[in-house]
Design a protein around this motif. Structure first.
Motif, PDB file in Angstrom:
ATOM      1  N   GLN A   1      -2.341 -16.616  12.061  1.00 35.35           N
ATOM      2  CA  GLN A   1      -1.824 -17.516  11.351  1.00 35.35           C
ATOM      3  C   GLN A   1      -1.020 -16.551  10.144  1.00 35.35           C
ATOM      4  O   GLN A   1       0.329 -16.906   9.809  1.00 35.35           O
ATOM      5  CB  GLN A   1      -2.792 -18.355  10.626  1.00 35.35           C
ATOM      6  N   ALA A   2      -1.499 -15.498   9.738  1.00 35.64           N
ATOM      7  CA  ALA A   2      -0.720 -14.700   9.054  1.00 35.64           C
ATOM      8  C   ALA A   2       0.428 -14.117   9.415  1.00 35.64           C
ATOM      9  O   ALA A   2       1.438 -13.931   9.171  1.00 35.64           O
ATOM     10  CB  ALA A   2      -1.793 -13.643   8.214  1.00 35.64           C
ATOM     11  N   LEU A   3       0.214 -13.558  10.651  1.00 31.27           N
ATOM     12  CA  LEU A   3       1.501 -13.053  11.476  1.00 31.27           C
ATOM     13  C   LEU A   3       2.502 -14.118  11.598  1.00 31.27           C
ATOM     14  O   LEU A   3       3.695 -13.977  11.603  1.00 31.27           O
ATOM     15  CB  LEU A   3       0.963 -12.503  12.737  1.00 31.27           C
ATOM     16  N   ASP A   4       2.120 -15.145  11.898  1.00 32.24           N
ATOM     17  CA  ASP A   4       3.077 -16.090  12.171  1.00 32.24           C
ATOM     18  C   ASP A   4       3.752 -16.696  10.826  1.00 32.24           C
ATOM     19  O   ASP A   4       5.140 -16.859  10.585  1.00 32.24           O
ATOM     20  CB  ASP A   4       2.601 -17.562  12.840  1.00 32.24           C
ATOM     21  N   GLU A   5       3.229 -16.530   9.935  1.00 29.59           N
ATOM     22  CA  GLU A   5       3.685 -17.043   8.379  1.00 29.59           C
ATOM     23  C   GLU A   5       4.353 -15.685   7.666  1.00 29.59           C
ATOM     24  O   GLU A   5       4.668 -15.824   6.492  1.00 29.59           O
ATOM     25  CB  GLU A   5       2.604 -17.503   7.557  1.00 29.59           C
ATOM     26  N   GLN A   6       4.198 -14.443   8.250  1.00 20.54           N
ATOM     27  CA  GLN A   6       4.391 -13.386   7.714  1.00 20.54           C
ATOM     28  C   GLN A   6       3.863 -13.069   6.142  1.00 20.54           C
ATOM     29  O   GLN A   6       4.399 -12.751   5.299  1.00 20.54           O
ATOM     30  CB  GLN A   6       6.122 -12.989   7.588  1.00 20.54           C
ATOM     31  N   ARG A   7       2.485 -13.357   6.374  1.00 26.49           N
ATOM     32  CA  ARG A   7       1.805 -13.173   5.051  1.00 26.49           C
ATOM     33  C   ARG A   7       0.972 -11.923   5.226  1.00 26.49           C
ATOM     34  O   ARG A   7       0.458 -11.603   6.227  1.00 26.49           O
ATOM     35  CB  ARG A   7       0.808 -14.337   4.726  1.00 26.49           C
TER      36      ARG A   7
ATOM     37  N   ALA B   1      -0.109   9.318   0.416  1.00 27.79           N
ATOM     38  CA  ALA B   1       1.361   8.922  -0.233  1.00 27.79           C
ATOM     39  C   ALA B   1       2.369   9.193   0.761  1.00 27.79           C
ATOM     40  O   ALA B   1       3.248   8.668   0.788  1.00 27.79           O
ATOM     41  CB  ALA B   1       1.502   9.821  -1.490  1.00 27.79           C
ATOM     42  N   ARG B   2       2.364  10.390   1.634  1.00 25.37           N
ATOM     43  CA  ARG B   2       3.357  10.491   2.498  1.00 25.37           C
ATOM     44  C   ARG B   2       3.494   9.645   3.552  1.00 25.37           C
ATOM     45  O   ARG B   2       4.480   9.016   3.971  1.00 25.37           O
ATOM     46  CB  ARG B   2       2.872  11.970   3.264  1.00 25.37           C
ATOM     47  N   VAL B   3       2.063   9.127   4.064  1.00 27.63           N
ATOM     48  CA  VAL B   3       2.167   8.179   5.293  1.00 27.63           C
ATOM     49  C   VAL B   3       2.614   6.726   4.424  1.00 27.63           C
ATOM     50  O   VAL B   3       3.371   6.137   5.496  1.00 27.63           O
ATOM     51  CB  VAL B   3       0.536   8.249   5.592  1.00 27.63           C
ATOM     52  N   MET B   4       2.366   6.530   3.446  1.00 25.99           N
ATOM     53  CA  MET B   4       2.740   5.123   2.968  1.00 25.99           C
ATOM     54  C   MET B   4       4.349   5.177   2.863  1.00 25.99           C
ATOM     55  O   MET B   4       5.286   4.163   3.203  1.00 25.99           O
ATOM     56  CB  MET B   4       2.361   4.904   1.663  1.00 25.99           C
ATOM     57  N   GLN B   5       5.036   6.547   2.593  1.00 23.93           N
ATOM     58  CA  GLN B   5       6.550   6.364   2.298  1.00 23.93           C
ATOM     59  C   GLN B   5       7.250   6.395   3.546  1.00 23.93           C
ATOM     60  O   GLN B   5       8.136   5.893   3.999  1.00 23.93           O
ATOM     61  CB  GLN B   5       6.720   7.769   1.606  1.00 23.93           C
ATOM     62  N   GLU B   6       6.351   7.000   4.612  1.00 27.47           N
ATOM     63  CA  GLU B   6       7.127   7.018   6.051  1.00 27.47           C
ATOM     64  C   GLU B   6       6.822   5.719   6.887  1.00 27.47           C
ATOM     65  O   GLU B   6       7.652   5.082   7.266  1.00 27.47           O
ATOM     66  CB  GLU B   6       6.418   8.076   6.933  1.00 27.47           C
ATOM     67  N   ALA B   7       5.856   4.825   6.417  1.00 27.96           N
ATOM     68  CA  ALA B   7       5.645   3.693   7.045  1.00 27.96           C
ATOM     69  C   ALA B   7       6.465   2.509   6.255  1.00 27.96           C
ATOM     70  O   ALA B   7       6.981   1.460   7.120  1.00 27.96           O
ATOM     71  CB  ALA B   7       4.391   3.099   6.498  1.00 27.96           C
ATOM     72  N   ARG B   8       7.185   2.844   5.428  1.00 25.77           N
ATOM     73  CA  ARG B   8       8.112   2.075   4.613  1.00 25.77           C
ATOM     74  C   ARG B   8       9.422   1.963   5.414  1.00 25.77           C
ATOM     75  O   ARG B   8      10.415   0.937   5.419  1.00 25.77           O
ATOM     76  CB  ARG B   8       8.488   2.317   3.149  1.00 25.77           C
TER      77      ARG B   8
ATOM     78  N   ARG C   1      -3.091  -1.146   1.507  1.00 26.19           N
ATOM     79  CA  ARG C   1      -1.919  -0.868   0.821  1.00 26.19           C
ATOM     80  C   ARG C   1      -0.840  -1.332   1.785  1.00 26.19           C
ATOM     81  O   ARG C   1       0.128  -1.892   1.230  1.00 26.19           O
ATOM     82  CB  ARG C   1      -1.633   0.790   0.345  1.00 26.19           C
ATOM     83  N   ILE C   2      -0.867  -0.950   3.009  1.00 27.92           N
ATOM     84  CA  ILE C   2      -0.011  -1.656   3.793  1.00 27.92           C
ATOM     85  C   ILE C   2       0.290  -3.177   3.675  1.00 27.92           C
ATOM     86  O   ILE C   2       1.574  -3.925   3.574  1.00 27.92           O
ATOM     87  CB  ILE C   2       0.224  -1.144   5.292  1.00 27.92           C
ATOM     88  N   ALA C   3      -0.889  -3.698   3.798  1.00 30.39           N
ATOM     89  CA  ALA C   3      -0.822  -5.322   3.746  1.00 30.39           C
ATOM     90  C   ALA C   3      -0.385  -5.646   2.227  1.00 30.39           C
ATOM     91  O   ALA C   3       0.676  -6.573   2.119  1.00 30.39           O
ATOM     92  CB  ALA C   3      -2.335  -5.754   3.814  1.00 30.39           C
ATOM     93  N   SER C   4      -0.955  -4.995   1.083  1.00 27.61           N
ATOM     94  CA  SER C   4      -0.508  -5.694  -0.122  1.00 27.61           C
ATOM     95  C   SER C   4       0.755  -5.209  -0.620  1.00 27.61           C
ATOM     96  O   SER C   4       1.377  -5.928  -1.317  1.00 27.61           O
ATOM     97  CB  SER C   4      -1.655  -5.134  -1.135  1.00 27.61           C
ATOM     98  N   GLN C   5       1.380  -4.196  -0.189  1.00 24.67           N
ATOM     99  CA  GLN C   5       2.587  -3.590  -0.855  1.00 24.67           C
ATOM    100  C   GLN C   5       4.057  -3.954  -0.176  1.00 24.67           C
ATOM    101  O   GLN C   5       4.893  -4.186  -0.387  1.00 24.67           O
ATOM    102  CB  GLN C   5       2.651  -1.960  -0.982  1.00 24.67           C
ATOM    103  N   TYR C   6       3.356  -3.715   1.330  1.00 19.26           N
ATOM    104  CA  TYR C   6       4.524  -4.168   2.438  1.00 19.26           C
ATOM    105  C   TYR C   6       4.527  -5.700   3.164  1.00 19.26           C
ATOM    106  O   TYR C   6       5.271  -6.089   3.861  1.00 19.26           O
ATOM    107  CB  TYR C   6       4.531  -3.140   3.420  1.00 19.26           C
TER     108      TYR C   6
END
Length: 388
Positions: free
Chosen positions: A180-186, A334-341, A362-367
């Motif tokens: 459901q979260a994937l479908d709603e992009q949550r 920090a490097r991984v988060m920057q690259e994931a963006r 952080r990938i969930a909450s920030q991106y």
């Protein structure tokens, strides 16, 4: 013999000088003939004799002048050395040796009996320390409790707290909410706490750093060097913010034995948290739910086995949006988060030890993505040891 022959010839031929001269010449001829014959028939003997004499001469020089001045009947130096070595060997052979202590041979039935007694004694004392001693501390000194087993007392007490039981969220509920979260992009995150994460959270809060280092020598491999209070607090914050938190069901000291003391220490409310199994990733894979979850989605793979895992995903028709590898401990977050963006994706699989908890949250909450702390299951799927 020569004299007899000479006399005979002298007597037989009148003893004149011509006969004597003839005999002498014949004698010389016989000597030369004999020597020539010997040399011709055995040509190597002369060489051997010469070599033997040369060897004897060399030995005499090597032994030194002392052998040449030996008294009559004295042994040469070489013989004396041999005799000395022989005496030493004899003394060593005759030297008394220390007796080797005999190891007692214990019959297998005796060993088994001793093991059984040790187990019985340990169980009896452990049961007392873990239950009966606690109950005894609640009974007044001038009273006794009738013959009621401690298990019965615990069961009666458990009835008083039974209403406080909190069920763990089952894998099917998590799967449905993730779809459901994937479908709603949550955003939605699933993190898991094993002994490594629990010990990292516990150091200098519930347990000393020294004890944690002894109990968790694998922590540097898992991504954190203890003590590290900065990332300990970041880890606790990600646990507080995560959508689902997997916890161990084992009641041992370094597993569920740490969960509740840690949650109290960090001020987290169990009633407000959505707790599930720490092995929920395996449960989802065994049910084939992970494959269904990723089909038709763009997946970002993060971790030290990202390349191998992505190959398996692609073989199952999963679209891999990108790879981030390696992840070198919590200092690399920090490097991984920057690259994931920089990637376009819907779903993130993170297999990076202790840093995976922080990264997934952080990938969930920030991106705004759906992210799973995938754990060692990534290694097993990458090596074809476990099916996807």
């Amino acid at each position: 013999m020569k004299k007899r022959l000479s006399g005979m010839l002298t007597t037989g031929f009148g003893g004149n000088e011509s006969n004597l001269a003839l005999i002498g010449k014949e004698d010389d001829v016989m000597k030369r003939t004999s020597q020539a014959s010997t040399s011709a028939s055995h040509p190597s003997d002369a060489v051997l004799v010469h070599a033997h004499r040369k060897k004897q001469s060399t030995r005499s020089h090597s032994q030194g002048a002392s052998d040449a001045r030996l008294k009559p009947g004295a042994r040469p130096l070489r013989s004396r050395r041999r005799l000395k070595r022989g005496k030493k060997k004899w003394r060593r052979a005759m030297r008394p040796r220390k007796p080797v202590p005999l190891q007692p041979v214990i019959a297998p039935d005796i060993v088994e009996a001793e093991r059984s007694i040790a187990y019985e004694d340990g169980f009896r004392k452990g049961k007392y320390e873990g239950g009966e001693a606690v109950l005894a501390g609640l009974i007044p000194e001038d009273h006794i409790l009738p013959d009621i087993p401690v298990e019965h007392v615990i069961a009666l007490g458990f009835e008083q707290v039974k209403h406080l039981l909190k069920p763990l969220v089952d894998p099917q509920t998590i799967l449905a909410e993730m779809i459901q979260a994937l479908d709603e992009q949550r955003p939605m995150s699933l993190v898991r706490l094993g002994d490594g994460e629990l010990l990292a959270l516990a150091h200098d809060r519930v347990l000393s750093s020294a004890l944690v280092q002894r109990e968790g020598p694998f922590l540097p491999y898992s991504g954190i060097e203890v003590p590290d209070h900065e990332y300990r607090e970041q880890l606790a914050e990600s646990v507080r913010k995560a959508t689902f938190v997997g916890i161990p069901t084992a009641k041992t000291p370094n597993f569920q034995g740490l969960v509740h003391p840690l949650l109290r220490s960090y001020g987290m409310s169990v009633a407000a948290m959505r707790l599930t199994y720490s092995t929920v990733n395996y449960m989802l894979a065994q049910q084939g739910a992970l494959l269904r979850l990723m089909q038709g989605r763009r997946v970002l793979v993060i971790g030290n086995v990202a390349e191998e895992l992505s190959q398996v995903l692609q073989q199952h028709g999963i679209a891999v949006a990108g790879l981030i590898t390696p992840v070198i401990g919590v200092r690399d977050i920090a490097r991984v988060m920057q690259e994931a963006r920089s990637y376009q994706y819907d779903f993130a699989l993170v297999a990076a030890g202790i840093p995976a908890v922080i990264l997934a949250e952080r990938i969930a909450s920030q991106y705004g993505k759906v992210a799973i702390d995938f754990g060692h299951l990534a290694n097993k799927i990458a090596s074809r040891e476990h099916p996807l």
